[in-house]
Design a protein around this motif. Structure first.
Motif, short mmCIF file in Angstrom:
data_model
loop_
_atom_site.label_atom_id
_atom_site.label_comp_id
_atom_site.label_asym_id
_atom_site.label_seq_id
_atom_site.Cartn_x
_atom_site.Cartn_y
_atom_site.Cartn_z
N TRP A 110 0.92 -1.12 0.01
CA TRP A 110 0.06 -0.08 -0.17
C TRP A 110 0.93 1.28 -0.01
O TRP A 110 0.43 2.27 -0.68
N TRP A 111 1.81 1.25 0.55
CA TRP A 111 2.95 2.33 0.77
C TRP A 111 3.79 2.48 -0.50
O TRP A 111 4.01 3.61 -0.73
N LEU A 112 4.29 1.41 -0.98
CA LEU A 112 5.25 1.38 -1.93
C LEU A 112 4.98 2.38 -3.14
O LEU A 112 5.77 3.10 -3.68
N PRO A 113 3.80 2.37 -3.71
CA PRO A 113 3.56 3.02 -5.06
C PRO A 113 3.69 4.58 -4.84
O PRO A 113 4.57 5.19 -5.73
N ALA A 135 -8.00 5.43 3.86
CA ALA A 135 -9.44 5.00 3.82
C ALA A 135 -9.60 3.76 3.13
O ALA A 135 -10.51 2.88 3.59
N GLY A 136 -8.88 3.60 2.20
CA GLY A 136 -8.99 2.38 1.35
C GLY A 136 -8.23 1.08 2.02
O GLY A 136 -8.92 0.09 2.03
N LEU A 137 -7.31 1.39 2.66
CA LEU A 137 -6.68 0.20 3.43
C LEU A 137 -7.52 -0.12 4.64
O LEU A 137 -7.57 -1.21 4.90
N LEU A 138 -8.10 0.87 5.25
CA LEU A 138 -9.12 0.40 6.45
C LEU A 138 -10.25 -0.43 5.95
O LEU A 138 -10.69 -1.25 6.42
N PHE A 143 -3.87 -10.08 0.25
CA PHE A 143 -2.80 -10.17 -0.91
C PHE A 143 -3.31 -9.79 -2.35
O PHE A 143 -2.82 -9.04 -3.12
N LEU A 144 -4.80 -10.36 -2.63
CA LEU A 144 -5.27 -9.78 -3.84
C LEU A 144 -5.54 -8.28 -4.00
O LEU A 144 -5.34 -7.56 -4.85
N SER A 145 -6.06 -7.69 -2.99
CA SER A 145 -6.40 -6.41 -2.90
C SER A 145 -5.14 -5.37 -2.86
O SER A 145 -5.07 -4.41 -3.58
N ALA A 146 -4.08 -6.02 -2.28
CA ALA A 146 -2.82 -5.12 -2.29
C ALA A 146 -2.16 -5.17 -3.60
O ALA A 146 -1.20 -4.15 -3.96
N SER A 147 -2.50 -6.17 -4.53
CA SER A 147 -1.83 -6.55 -5.70
C SER A 147 -2.27 -5.43 -6.81
O SER A 147 -1.47 -5.23 -7.84
N VAL A 148 -3.43 -4.86 -6.63
CA VAL A 148 -3.97 -4.20 -7.63
C VAL A 148 -4.10 -2.74 -7.16
O VAL A 148 -4.62 -2.42 -6.32
N PRO A 177 -4.85 0.33 -8.42
CA PRO A 177 -6.04 1.37 -8.57
C PRO A 177 -6.91 1.11 -7.24
O PRO A 177 -7.58 2.03 -7.09
N PHE A 178 -6.98 -0.07 -6.66
CA PHE A 178 -7.79 -0.24 -5.60
C PHE A 178 -7.43 0.07 -4.18
O PHE A 178 -8.10 -0.19 -3.27
N HIS A 179 -6.14 0.67 -4.19
CA HIS A 179 -5.60 1.15 -2.97
C HIS A 179 -6.37 2.55 -2.43
O HIS A 179 -6.41 2.62 -1.45
N TYR A 180 -6.67 3.07 -3.21
CA TYR A 180 -7.36 4.36 -2.90
C TYR A 180 -8.91 4.02 -2.54
O TYR A 180 -9.64 3.17 -3.19
#
Length: 340
Positions: A28-31, A41-44, A76-81, A83-86
């Protein structure tokens, strides 16, 4: 008994969830290399959905061995995409769907599950406010209650109907109070456009001809921009065939719950194809196929399953670490090195 392979040991390890949680946090932090309000908010929302998924497995034993693989796969799947981080409405709708299915499972073979039925449809309605297409799930949820949960009664039916209508009742009352029905009418037009542009042509064509016409019109860049959806489609197909062939290894209650996830996954795929709204449905599909993937990776003890596991991890890493992200991160490291 065969010796457990790598994916089986990962699926049953108590360290899998903490490792995936830390991995998701780093991804989540890297990009952007910082946490903006949208990212937090997306991470929560993803973390809350992971908690609901974990509680679903703990409460109903969806996987018949001790495992945290369901929530780990989702993270893992959520973190890999990226655009879905936000934060986005579809993430909120996915959380509502997760809670709705959790409450749905509580009604299994209950004679009068009025309260749980009401709350299950209430969460479905709340999710459909931010993602209108979720309203199309309501008839199928009624099917889940009747066929899979075997918990429908006249009282619970009207409780579900009340839960489905109640959020819109309050929303309409508020819009009338402020004298602006525009948002409610826009929501209704959005839902009607999904039916008119997707489902109605499918029926009028007398079958899948309308879908085939859309497939023929695809642009070449579709495969790049929707690689995640295509991958989830193949994983859904693979794990669905696996589970239908091996479902009788589970208890009846577990089979009914897995059938809900299986049918929900294919429902989402069909709606995505006929409406061409892949981005809106991808997180919902990701959530629905997560139990099928976790079940397969944790319990399927074959070399083919190991290969599928490794390929799945590798492809999702490739989706996350795309060439643009790699180049941006390389330049960031170069600037950091020069400054120091």
């Amino acid at each position: 008994m065969r010796r457990a392979k790598l994916h089986n040991r990962i699926g049953r390890s108590i360290a899998t969830l903490p490792v995936c949680s830390l991995l998701a946090l780093g991804m989540w932090w890297l990009p952007e290399r910082r946490f903006t309000p949208d990212l937090v908010a997306g991470l929560l929302l993803v973390a809350l959905t992971a908690y609901v998924v974990m509680e679903t497995n703990n409460t109903y034993q969806v996987i018949r061995v001790r495992s945290r693989m369901m929530s780990s796969v989702w993270l893992f799947l959520s973190a890999s995409v990226i655009p879905f981080h936000y934060f986005s409405p579809v993430l909120l709708a996915t959380f509502c769907l997760a809670v709705s299915i959790y409450l749905l499972f509580r009604t299994y073979q209950q004679p009068q599950p009025v309260v749980d039925t009401f709350h299950s449809f209430l969460l479905l309605a709340l999710g459909s406010i931010v993602l209108p297409q979720m309203a199309l799930f309501a008839p199928f949820f009624l099917w889940y209650f009747i066929v899979f949960m075997r918990a429908i009664s006249l009282r619970s039916f009207f409780a579900g109907l009340l839960g489905l209508v109640l959020p819109f009742w309050f929303w309409a009352a508020w819009q009338i109070w402020i004298g602006d029905l525009g948002p409610l009418l826009a929501w209704w037009r959005d839902l009607l456009s999904t039916v008119d542009e997707g489902l109605v042509p499918l029926v009028q064509a007398g079958g899948w001809q309308a879908v085939w016409d859309k497939v023929s019109a695809w642009q070449s860049d579709f495969y790049l921009s929707n690689a995640t959806f295509l991958l989830l489609f193949f994983l859904t197909l693979w794990t669905s065939v696996y589970y239908l062939e091996n479902s009788f290894d589970d208890k009846i209650r577990t089979r009914m719950m897995m059938y809900v996830y299986l049918m929900q996954s294919w429902l989402i795929i069909i709606l995505s194809v006929v409406t061409f709204q892949f981005t809106a449905f991808t997180p919902l599909l990701m959530f629905s196929v997560t139990p099928l993937l976790a079940h397969y990776f944790t319990l399927r003890n074959t070399w083919v399953a190991l290969i599928v596991f490794l390929l799945t991890v590798a492809v999702f890493i490739i989706i996350f670490v795309n060439p643009a992200t790699m180049m941006e991160y390389f330049l960031y490291l170069c600037r950091t090195f020069q400054e120091n």
